[in-house]
Design a protein around this motif. Structure first.
Motif, PDB file in Angstrom:
ATOM      1  N   GLY A   2       8.626   0.740 -10.291  1.00 52.94           N
ATOM      2  CA  GLY A   2       7.601   1.228  -9.389  1.00 52.94           C
ATOM      3  C   GLY A   2       7.177   0.177  -8.381  1.00 52.94           C
ATOM      4  N   ILE A   3       6.588   0.658  -7.331  1.00 60.17           N
ATOM      5  CA  ILE A   3       6.035  -0.227  -6.311  1.00 60.17           C
ATOM      6  C   ILE A   3       4.555  -0.394  -6.617  1.00 60.17           C
ATOM      7  N   GLU A   4       4.141  -1.623  -6.787  1.00 56.93           N
ATOM      8  CA  GLU A   4       2.732  -1.886  -7.053  1.00 56.93           C
ATOM      9  C   GLU A   4       2.043  -2.229  -5.746  1.00 56.93           C
ATOM     10  N   LEU A   5       1.199  -1.330  -5.307  1.00 57.11           N
ATOM     11  CA  LEU A   5       0.440  -1.527  -4.076  1.00 57.11           C
ATOM     12  C   LEU A   5      -1.035  -1.331  -4.383  1.00 57.11           C
ATOM     13  N   PRO A   6      -1.896  -2.108  -3.740  1.00 60.74           N
ATOM     14  CA  PRO A   6      -3.330  -1.932  -3.970  1.00 60.74           C
ATOM     15  C   PRO A   6      -3.824  -0.627  -3.349  1.00 60.74           C
ATOM     16  N   ILE A   7      -4.874  -0.086  -3.946  1.00 62.12           N
ATOM     17  CA  ILE A   7      -5.511   1.089  -3.355  1.00 62.12           C
ATOM     18  C   ILE A   7      -6.593   0.565  -2.410  1.00 62.12           C
ATOM     19  N   PRO A   8      -6.369   0.723  -1.111  1.00 60.19           N
ATOM     20  CA  PRO A   8      -7.354   0.210  -0.162  1.00 60.19           C
ATOM     21  C   PRO A   8      -8.610   1.082  -0.160  1.00 60.19           C
ATOM     22  N   PRO A   9      -9.710   0.557   0.368  1.00 56.14           N
ATOM     23  CA  PRO A   9     -10.917   1.373   0.473  1.00 56.14           C
ATOM     24  C   PRO A   9     -10.639   2.633   1.292  1.00 56.14           C
ATOM     25  N   TYR A  47      -3.432   2.146   9.304  1.00 59.60           N
ATOM     26  CA  TYR A  47      -4.351   1.534   8.343  1.00 59.60           C
ATOM     27  C   TYR A  47      -3.602   1.098   7.081  1.00 59.60           C
ATOM     28  N   LEU A  48      -2.813   1.993   6.524  1.00 61.05           N
ATOM     29  CA  LEU A  48      -2.088   1.681   5.285  1.00 61.05           C
ATOM     30  C   LEU A  48      -1.030   0.605   5.514  1.00 61.05           C
ATOM     31  N   TRP A  49      -0.340   0.663   6.624  1.00 55.69           N
ATOM     32  CA  TRP A  49       0.665  -0.348   6.933  1.00 55.69           C
ATOM     33  C   TRP A  49       0.002  -1.722   7.044  1.00 55.69           C
ATOM     34  N   GLY A  50      -1.178  -1.776   7.617  1.00 58.55           N
ATOM     35  CA  GLY A  50      -1.898  -3.035   7.722  1.00 58.55           C
ATOM     36  C   GLY A  50      -2.194  -3.650   6.361  1.00 58.55           C
ATOM     37  N   VAL A  51      -2.451  -2.808   5.385  1.00 58.71           N
ATOM     38  CA  VAL A  51      -2.745  -3.282   4.026  1.00 58.71           C
ATOM     39  C   VAL A  51      -1.465  -3.610   3.258  1.00 58.71           C
ATOM     40  N   TRP A  52      -0.447  -2.786   3.410  1.00 60.84           N
ATOM     41  CA  TRP A  52       0.758  -2.879   2.590  1.00 60.84           C
ATOM     42  C   TRP A  52       1.956  -3.543   3.266  1.00 60.84           C
ATOM     43  N   LYS A  53       1.842  -3.905   4.524  1.00 62.42           N
ATOM     44  CA  LYS A  53       2.989  -4.367   5.310  1.00 62.42           C
ATOM     45  C   LYS A  53       3.823  -5.434   4.606  1.00 62.42           C
ATOM     46  N   LYS A  54       3.213  -6.493   4.158  1.00 63.96           N
ATOM     47  CA  LYS A  54       3.962  -7.599   3.541  1.00 63.96           C
ATOM     48  C   LYS A  54       4.754  -7.115   2.330  1.00 63.96           C
ATOM     49  N   ASP A  55       4.068  -6.383   1.428  1.00 60.66           N
ATOM     50  CA  ASP A  55       4.747  -5.880   0.230  1.00 60.66           C
ATOM     51  C   ASP A  55       5.902  -4.952   0.583  1.00 60.66           C
ATOM     52  N   LEU A  56       5.693  -4.095   1.563  1.00 61.83           N
ATOM     53  CA  LEU A  56       6.737  -3.132   1.919  1.00 61.83           C
ATOM     54  C   LEU A  56       7.889  -3.789   2.671  1.00 61.83           C
ATOM     55  N   GLU A  57       7.570  -4.699   3.580  1.00 66.25           N
ATOM     56  CA  GLU A  57       8.654  -5.392   4.291  1.00 66.25           C
ATOM     57  C   GLU A  57       9.512  -6.199   3.321  1.00 66.25           C
ATOM     58  N   ASP A  58       8.877  -6.787   2.315  1.00 62.45           N
ATOM     59  CA  ASP A  58       9.631  -7.533   1.295  1.00 62.45           C
ATOM     60  C   ASP A  58      10.605  -6.624   0.544  1.00 62.45           C
ATOM     61  N   ARG A  59      10.328  -5.337   0.537  1.00 59.85           N
ATOM     62  CA  ARG A  59      11.201  -4.364  -0.143  1.00 59.85           C
ATOM     63  C   ARG A  59      12.150  -3.660   0.824  1.00 59.85           C
ATOM     64  N   GLY A  60      12.149  -4.077   2.088  1.00 60.80           N
ATOM     65  CA  GLY A  60      13.089  -3.519   3.052  1.00 60.80           C
ATOM     66  C   GLY A  60      12.567  -2.404   3.928  1.00 60.80           C
ATOM     67  N   TYR A  61      11.299  -2.101   3.831  1.00 64.26           N
ATOM     68  CA  TYR A  61      10.724  -1.048   4.670  1.00 64.26           C
ATOM     69  C   TYR A  61      10.479  -1.554   6.081  1.00 64.26           C
ATOM     70  N   GLU A 100       8.225   5.092  -3.437  1.00 63.35           N
ATOM     71  CA  GLU A 100       9.157   4.742  -4.519  1.00 63.35           C
ATOM     72  C   GLU A 100      10.419   5.589  -4.448  1.00 63.35           C
ATOM     73  N   ARG A 101      10.244   6.887  -4.240  1.00 68.55           N
ATOM     74  CA  ARG A 101      11.374   7.813  -4.217  1.00 68.55           C
ATOM     75  C   ARG A 101      12.358   7.474  -3.089  1.00 68.55           C
ATOM     76  N   TYR A 102      11.823   7.099  -1.928  1.00 67.19           N
ATOM     77  CA  TYR A 102      12.679   6.863  -0.771  1.00 67.19           C
ATOM     78  C   TYR A 102      12.797   5.379  -0.420  1.00 67.19           C
ATOM     79  N   ALA A 103      12.706   4.539  -1.446  1.00 69.50           N
ATOM     80  CA  ALA A 103      12.812   3.089  -1.229  1.00 69.50           C
ATOM     81  C   ALA A 103      14.169   2.736  -0.640  1.00 69.50           C
TER      82      ALA A 103
END
Length: 107
Positions: A2-9, A47-61, A100-103
């Motif tokens: 699974g992809i562990e991402l924080p739940i932003p406000p 908004y979500l990309w701003g929070v998750w960008k680093k984690d997702l780019e590290d996974r190839g997104y 996760e499904r479309y990683a």
């Protein structure tokens, strides 16, 4: 795996923006206008990309892939933003499941 991402406000200002834009379009229910309103200016994906960008780019997104995948959740975003039929945390969990499904496949 699974992809562990924080739940932003919960972005209440984005929710308000989406609702206001939707009312400017027309007040009667219409799935096309609902969809147009939730994706207008890509406020939620930004908004979500701003929070998750680093984690997702590290996974190839890429930004483009991210937005394309989020589009599969249009009905969920509509239920959260326009009708309060989906809690923020539930929406985020659904989005993470789609990611996760479309990683991207790493070679």
């Amino acid at each position: 795996m699974g992809i562990e991402l924080p739940i932003p406000p919960e972005p209440e200002e984005i929710k308000r923006f989406i609702r206001e834009h939707r009312m400017r379009l027309q007040s009667e229910p219409d799935i096309d206008l609902d969809s147009l309103a939730v994706w207008y200016l890509n406020r939620l994906p930004s908004y979500l990309w701003g929070v998750w960008k680093k984690d997702l780019e590290d996974r190839g997104y890429t930004w483009q892939r991210f937005v394309k995948i989020l589009r599969y959740a249009t009905s969920d975003v509509i239920e959260w933003a326009l009708y309060d039929n989906l809690e923020w945390e539930d929406l985020v969990y659904r989005l993470i499941k789609l990611l996760e499904r479309y990683a991207p496949i790493k070679g």
